[in-house]
Design a protein around this motif. Structure first.
Motif, PDB file in Angstrom:
ATOM      1  N   LEU A  97      -1.118  -0.348   1.259  1.00 25.81           N
ATOM      2  CA  LEU A  97      -2.196  -1.234   0.491  1.00 25.81           C
ATOM      3  C   LEU A  97      -1.589  -2.462   0.092  1.00 25.81           C
ATOM      4  CD1 LEU A  97      -3.865   1.520  -2.002  1.00 25.81           C
ATOM      5  CD2 LEU A  97      -5.147   0.024  -0.363  1.00 25.81           C
ATOM      6  N   LEU A  98      -0.141  -2.533  -0.301  1.00 25.76           N
ATOM      7  CA  LEU A  98       0.379  -3.831  -1.017  1.00 25.76           C
ATOM      8  C   LEU A  98       0.477  -4.698   0.348  1.00 25.76           C
ATOM      9  CD1 LEU A  98       2.976  -2.388  -3.573  1.00 25.76           C
ATOM     10  CD2 LEU A  98       0.385  -3.057  -3.842  1.00 25.76           C
ATOM     11  N   HIS A  99       0.798  -4.159   1.534  1.00 24.73           N
ATOM     12  CA  HIS A  99       0.989  -5.261   2.603  1.00 24.73           C
ATOM     13  C   HIS A  99       0.075  -5.666   3.476  1.00 24.73           C
ATOM     14  CE1 HIS A  99       5.697  -5.112   2.338  1.00 24.73           C
ATOM     15  NE2 HIS A  99       5.433  -4.015   2.219  1.00 24.73           N
ATOM     16  N   SER A 100      -1.329  -5.029   2.888  1.00 23.22           N
ATOM     17  CA  SER A 100      -2.463  -5.264   3.668  1.00 23.22           C
ATOM     18  C   SER A 100      -2.942  -6.756   3.493  1.00 23.22           C
ATOM     19  CB  SER A 100      -3.472  -4.497   3.240  1.00 23.22           C
ATOM     20  OG  SER A 100      -3.774  -4.860   1.730  1.00 23.22           O
ATOM     21  N   THR A 101      -2.400  -7.787   2.602  1.00 23.21           N
ATOM     22  CA  THR A 101      -2.741  -9.121   2.549  1.00 23.21           C
ATOM     23  C   THR A 101      -1.327  -9.811   3.116  1.00 23.21           C
ATOM     24  OG1 THR A 101      -1.968  -9.063   0.426  1.00 23.21           O
ATOM     25  CG2 THR A 101      -4.250  -8.944   0.694  1.00 23.21           C
ATOM     26  N   SER A 102      -0.639  -9.316   3.848  1.00 25.38           N
ATOM     27  CA  SER A 102       0.849  -9.791   4.459  1.00 25.38           C
ATOM     28  C   SER A 102       0.203 -11.270   5.111  1.00 25.38           C
ATOM     29  CB  SER A 102       1.587  -8.874   5.124  1.00 25.38           C
ATOM     30  OG  SER A 102       2.409  -9.693   5.820  1.00 25.38           O
ATOM     31  N   LEU A 103       1.172 -12.211   5.226  1.00 22.94           N
ATOM     32  CA  LEU A 103       1.012 -13.502   6.136  1.00 22.94           C
ATOM     33  C   LEU A 103       1.058 -13.137   7.345  1.00 22.94           C
ATOM     34  CD1 LEU A 103       2.169 -16.071   3.498  1.00 22.94           C
ATOM     35  CD2 LEU A 103      -0.181 -15.478   3.849  1.00 22.94           C
ATOM     36  N   HIS A 104       1.824 -11.962   7.578  1.00 22.36           N
ATOM     37  CA  HIS A 104       2.277 -11.832   8.816  1.00 22.36           C
ATOM     38  C   HIS A 104       1.142 -10.811   9.553  1.00 22.36           C
ATOM     39  CE1 HIS A 104       4.741  -9.179  12.083  1.00 22.36           C
ATOM     40  NE2 HIS A 104       4.935 -10.359  12.366  1.00 22.36           N
ATOM     41  N   PRO A 105       0.528 -11.528  10.415  1.00 21.06           N
ATOM     42  CA  PRO A 105      -0.860 -10.932  11.072  1.00 21.06           C
ATOM     43  C   PRO A 105      -0.704  -9.686  11.596  1.00 21.06           C
ATOM     44  CG  PRO A 105      -0.518 -13.113  11.746  1.00 21.06           C
ATOM     45  CD  PRO A 105       0.763 -12.745  11.032  1.00 21.06           C
ATOM     46  N   ALA A 106       0.372  -9.266  12.205  1.00 23.17           N
ATOM     47  CA  ALA A 106       0.524  -7.833  12.716  1.00 23.17           C
ATOM     48  C   ALA A 106       0.655  -6.879  11.603  1.00 23.17           C
ATOM     49  CB  ALA A 106       1.788  -7.743  13.663  1.00 23.17           C
ATOM     50  N   THR A 107       1.463  -7.040  10.659  1.00 22.00           N
ATOM     51  CA  THR A 107       1.294  -6.421   9.507  1.00 22.00           C
ATOM     52  C   THR A 107       0.131  -5.955   8.495  1.00 22.00           C
ATOM     53  OG1 THR A 107       3.642  -6.881   9.162  1.00 22.00           O
ATOM     54  CG2 THR A 107       2.635  -5.869   7.357  1.00 22.00           C
ATOM     55  N   SER A 108      -0.498  -7.147   8.401  1.00 21.80           N
ATOM     56  CA  SER A 108      -1.915  -6.779   7.734  1.00 21.80           C
ATOM     57  C   SER A 108      -2.907  -5.999   8.572  1.00 21.80           C
ATOM     58  CB  SER A 108      -2.323  -8.319   7.520  1.00 21.80           C
ATOM     59  OG  SER A 108      -2.708  -8.898   8.393  1.00 21.80           O
ATOM     60  N   GLN A 109      -3.029  -6.340   9.603  1.00 24.28           N
ATOM     61  CA  GLN A 109      -3.825  -5.777  10.709  1.00 24.28           C
ATOM     62  C   GLN A 109      -3.376  -4.274  10.740  1.00 24.28           C
ATOM     63  OE1 GLN A 109      -6.534  -7.097  12.033  1.00 24.28           O
ATOM     64  NE2 GLN A 109      -6.998  -5.007  12.419  1.00 24.28           N
ATOM     65  N   ALA A 110      -2.016  -3.930  11.009  1.00 21.71           N
ATOM     66  CA  ALA A 110      -1.503  -2.671  11.107  1.00 21.71           C
ATOM     67  C   ALA A 110      -1.966  -1.629   9.778  1.00 21.71           C
ATOM     68  CB  ALA A 110       0.044  -2.612  11.095  1.00 21.71           C
ATOM     69  N   CYS A 111      -1.826  -2.252   8.718  1.00 24.12           N
ATOM     70  CA  CYS A 111      -2.098  -1.782   7.347  1.00 24.12           C
ATOM     71  C   CYS A 111      -3.736  -1.515   7.247  1.00 24.12           C
ATOM     72  CB  CYS A 111      -1.916  -2.775   6.134  1.00 24.12           C
ATOM     73  SG  CYS A 111      -0.156  -2.771   5.634  1.00 24.12           S
ATOM     74  N   LEU A 112      -4.406  -2.324   7.599  1.00 25.06           N
ATOM     75  CA  LEU A 112      -5.965  -2.126   7.592  1.00 25.06           C
ATOM     76  C   LEU A 112      -6.315  -1.080   8.574  1.00 25.06           C
ATOM     77  CD1 LEU A 112      -7.448  -5.972   7.274  1.00 25.06           C
ATOM     78  CD2 LEU A 112      -7.233  -4.027   5.576  1.00 25.06           C
ATOM     79  N   ASP A 113      -5.606  -1.143   9.705  1.00 21.28           N
ATOM     80  CA  ASP A 113      -6.000   0.152  10.905  1.00 21.28           C
ATOM     81  C   ASP A 113      -5.607   1.428  10.186  1.00 21.28           C
ATOM     82  OD1 ASP A 113      -6.947  -2.027  12.647  1.00 21.28           O
ATOM     83  OD2 ASP A 113      -5.149  -1.979  13.588  1.00 21.28           O
ATOM     84  N   THR A 114      -4.418   1.295   9.707  1.00 14.56           N
ATOM     85  CA  THR A 114      -4.340   2.752   9.040  1.00 14.56           C
ATOM     86  C   THR A 114      -4.848   3.345   7.906  1.00 14.56           C
ATOM     87  OG1 THR A 114      -1.745   1.942   9.500  1.00 14.56           O
ATOM     88  CG2 THR A 114      -2.045   3.863   8.054  1.00 14.56           C
ATOM     89  N   LEU A 115      -5.311   2.333   7.088  1.00 14.43           N
ATOM     90  CA  LEU A 115      -6.330   2.728   5.894  1.00 14.43           C
ATOM     91  C   LEU A 115      -7.642   3.300   6.470  1.00 14.43           C
ATOM     92  CD1 LEU A 115      -5.796  -0.386   3.548  1.00 14.43           C
ATOM     93  CD2 LEU A 115      -5.174   2.247   2.983  1.00 14.43           C
ATOM     94  N   THR A 116      -7.868   2.573   7.578  1.00 10.57           N
ATOM     95  CA  THR A 116      -9.392   3.214   8.656  1.00 10.57           C
ATOM     96  C   THR A 116      -8.871   4.150   8.938  1.00 10.57           C
ATOM     97  OG1 THR A 116      -9.618   0.465   8.868  1.00 10.57           O
ATOM     98  CG2 THR A 116     -11.015   2.335  10.195  1.00 10.57           C
ATOM     99  N   SER A 117      -7.907   4.518   9.624  1.00  8.68           N
ATOM    100  CA  SER A 117      -7.507   5.891  10.178  1.00  8.68           C
ATOM    101  C   SER A 117      -7.455   7.104   9.147  1.00  8.68           C
ATOM    102  CB  SER A 117      -6.165   5.720  10.870  1.00  8.68           C
ATOM    103  OG  SER A 117      -6.195   4.817  12.062  1.00  8.68           O
ATOM    104  N   LEU A 118      -6.967   6.722   7.942  1.00  7.46           N
ATOM    105  CA  LEU A 118      -6.634   7.627   6.785  1.00  7.46           C
ATOM    106  C   LEU A 118      -8.227   7.888   6.546  1.00  7.46           C
ATOM    107  CD1 LEU A 118      -5.374   9.046   4.708  1.00  7.46           C
ATOM    108  CD2 LEU A 118      -5.059   6.879   3.408  1.00  7.46           C
ATOM    109  N   ALA A 119      -9.177   6.883   6.194  1.00 10.15           N
ATOM    110  CA  ALA A 119     -10.456   7.391   5.928  1.00 10.15           C
ATOM    111  C   ALA A 119     -11.193   8.041   6.736  1.00 10.15           C
ATOM    112  CB  ALA A 119     -11.305   5.865   5.745  1.00 10.15           C
TER     113      ALA A 119
END
Length: 525
Positions: free
Chosen positions: A381-403
């Motif tokens: 959650l905390l890294h979901s707004t990272s300025l590193h595009p790959a990190t933020s996208q990975a976080c959002l994808d993982t949250l979606t997968s968890l959902a």
């Protein structure tokens, strides 16, 4: 044997070339060994002789054999690639191949010739031409610069031109080739060109390089051979899946190489197993996952561990779930430390692996995945707004997968409607307001894990953890059955109080904005 010095105006050059050709019929080795000691670069008279030797396939083939022996002799000896005989032999091959009269021979021997020249190129890196005392070279008396790397490249270009692969030949251009990185890039372009324009030559080229992947071979040659094999795997072997699978098998054996670059190249090609048939994936997926997991733990080179992490992200979606289940706990534990890595690329890849594992969280494996998700929910959650595009996208994808694993429609819909431009507070608010039972059970652990982020060196994480804790506690402490322990609430309040003196203005602003909400809730209790 030596050559008589001929006047440029004489008409006997052709006659001498014919005589030498006749000598060559009876003593090929003797003639070739003598000719390669002539001065460099190849002059007009010597060029006529080499061209004459290429005019007939049988003689030309025998001469080419001897020249290859010279080029490949003493390969393990340092400096052997830049000696006068080797440079003379490579230059002679260039002249002969440029006649295009040895096309048939070159096609038959393509794999052996290409691999020999690629090895010569790798051995030539960082070397300088060293004329031998027995040579007839006059280079020291001229301003001509003889570069071993350029000579090897010219011979490779001539070889592919000889077999009518002009596009492949044109891919062999590189200025100032001097290190392994440039060599790997050059060989990658070479294999890519072959895969696209002459894929029928790939089997021969690859078979010629396989012997040079052995651990006993000098490192420069291992790097070159693995660069060729890795690039072939990346190009899906030009569509030849049988060749791709055999290439994959060789790469697997090199994943434990003592040289970090060699390990990285081998690991980089392993995930291409995903393009093979289902039966081949079934056969080799466990071995592939094992070497990638081992690569994640590489302590000698961070580039190797990053390659392994990315390899897992690429391969896991194609591996049958029953092969992943026994490895889930190992994978989860091995990649978790990279969440706190100083490398954004490592973190992004590690987070993505948890997203990949969600695919196998079905049936009895759902509870175990949710247990692992509980430990990574806060950093994701905390890294979901990272300025590193790959990190933020990975976080959002993982949250979606968890959902999806929770199978809770409101949570799935909320995440699918979230836009990163809405900000972190909106994301957390959407998640908490869904009241997903699986996530609610994670909140006490999440709060306990989040407190440590008050000390983070990253201002973004300090801001985000304030927002996260405020939203979560505002929900849990406002109910009778979901409340977290008083000790945790006290720790949160103390942490926010300290953030009021934070050096970052934005952090102070977030702390001041949310501290009051939590204090009010705490007093209600």
């Amino acid at each position: 044997m030596g050559l008589m010095l001929l006047d440029e105006t004489a008409d006997m050059c052709g006659d001498v070339a014919e005589v030498v050709q006749q000598f060559c019929v009876h003593n090929t080795r003797g003639v070739v060994v003598s000719l390669i000691h002539l001065e460099l670069p190849v002059d007009r008279e010597a060029r006529l002789i080499w061209q004459s030797l290429a005019s007939e396939n049988r003689v030309g083939g025998e001469v080419l054999d001897v020249l290859l022996e010279v080029v490949t002799q003493d390969q393990e000896k340092e400096g052997s690639a830049s000696t006068h005989p080797v440079m003379g032999a490579a230059s002679a091959m260039t002249v002969m191949l440029d006649t295009h009269k040895l096309e048939e021979v070159a096609r038959v021997e393509l794999g052996r010739v290409v691999s020999s020249l690629v090895m010569l190129l790798s051995r030539s890196l960082g070397t300088k031409y060293s004329p031998s005392s027995g040579s007839l070279n006059k280079a020291n008396e001229t301003t001509v610069n003889i570069d071993p790397v350029n000579i090897a490249l010219e011979t490779l270009r001539s070889l592919f031109s000889c077999v009518n692969c002009v596009v492949v030949a044109s891919s062999l251009t590189c200025s100032g080739l001097s290190d392994y990185t440039q060599l790997v890039g050059l060989l990658g372009r070479l294999v890519q060109a072959v895969a696209q324009h002459a894929p029928h030559h790939l089997p021969a080229i690859l078979s010629g390089h396989v012997p040079f992947t052995a651990a006993t071979v000098p490192e420069c040659m291992r790097v070159a051979s693995l660069a060729v094999l890795q690039s072939c795997a990346e190009q899906k072997a030009g569509g030849d899946l049988a060749l791709l699978f055999s290439t994959h098998s060789v790469l697997l054996k090199s994943c434990s190489d003592s040289l970090p670059l060699a390990r990285r190249l081998a690991l980089q090609g392993v995930p291409q197993l995903s393009a093979c048939s289902e039966m081949e994936i079934e056969t080799s997926c466990v071995a592939s996952l094992t070497v990638l997991i081992t690569g994640v733990e590489d302590e000698q080179c961070s580039a190797v561990s990053l390659t392994a992490l990315r390899g897992l992200v690429s391969l896991l979606p194609h591996v049958p779930p029953h092969h992943i289940h026994p490895l889930t706990s190992t994978l989860a534990l091995k990649v978790r430390p990279f969440f706190e890595s100083s490398s954004d690329d490592h973190r992004a890849a590690a987070i993505s692996i948890y997203s990949c594992l969600a695919r196998c969280a079905d049936g009895d494996h759902k509870t175990r995945y949710l247990d692992y998700a509980q430990t990574i929910l806060v950093p994701v959650l905390l890294h979901s707004t990272s300025l590193h595009p790959a990190t933020s996208q990975a976080c959002l994808d993982t949250l979606t997968s968890l959902a999806r694993v929770t199978q809770f429609p409101p949570l799935i819909n909320s995440l699918s409607s979230y836009n990163p431009t809405q900000g972190f507070t909106a994301l957390v608010s959407k998640i908490v307001s869904c009241k997903c039972r699986a996530l609610i059970e994670m909140y006490p652990t999440a709060v306990a894990n989040a407190v440590s982020y008050f000390k983070s060196k990253n201002p973004m994480l300090r801001c985000n953890v304030v927002s996260l804790l405020a939203e979560v506690l505002c929900y849990t402490q406002d109910t009778e059955h979901e409340q977290v322990q008083d000790e945790l609430v006290t720790a949160v309040i103390q942490g926010m109080v300290e953030l009021l003196r934070d050096q970052d203005r934005e952090v102070r602003k977030f702390a001041a904005k949310n501290l009051g909400r939590i204090v009010i809730l705490a007093n209600k209790i």
